[in-house]
Design a protein around this motif. Sequence first.
Motif, PDB file in Angstrom:
ATOM      1  N   LEU A 247      -5.249  -6.338   0.191  1.00  0.00           N
ATOM      2  CA  LEU A 247      -5.048  -5.065   0.889  1.00  0.00           C
ATOM      3  C   LEU A 247      -6.255  -4.686   1.730  1.00  0.00           C
TER       4      LEU A 247
ATOM      5  N   LEU B 239       0.827  -1.201   0.000  1.00  0.00           N
ATOM      6  CA  LEU B 239       0.000   0.000   0.000  1.00  0.00           C
ATOM      7  C   LEU B 239       0.865   1.257   0.000  1.00  0.00           C
TER       8      LEU B 239
ATOM      9  N   THR C 115      -5.159  -4.413   5.587  1.00  0.00           N
ATOM     10  CA  THR C 115      -4.907  -3.046   6.062  1.00  0.00           C
ATOM     11  C   THR C 115      -6.118  -2.440   6.749  1.00  0.00           C
TER      12      THR C 115
END
Length: 111
Positions: free
Chosen positions: A101, A35, A105
Amino acid sequence: MWVFSALKGIGKFLIELVGEAVGEVILTLFAFALLGGLVLVAHLSWSFSPRLTIAGAGVLSLFLAHGAWQTFRTPTKGRRRGFAALTATVFTVTAGTAVFLFFYTSGCGCL
């Protein structure tokens, strides 16, 4: 003898627990690095040329849209070749990365 089997079971549990924790940390660090790299590329390309960044994003969007169309449309006879196979593969990898992701995250509580 049951003491040894209980100790063996506890040892296996602890090894599995530590292995899962280390794996989770590695995946989380990989997700943040990925990211961060994407954000860095976007920032550097925008600082170099905003017009080229927007044009590149548009071309990439068309490329991914073609890949999505090739992936989800009803299959025709034969197999995909050339550009269609490339766009479908890139779309699949991009979608997998986006899901990765999203899951790794979003659980950090820092966003």
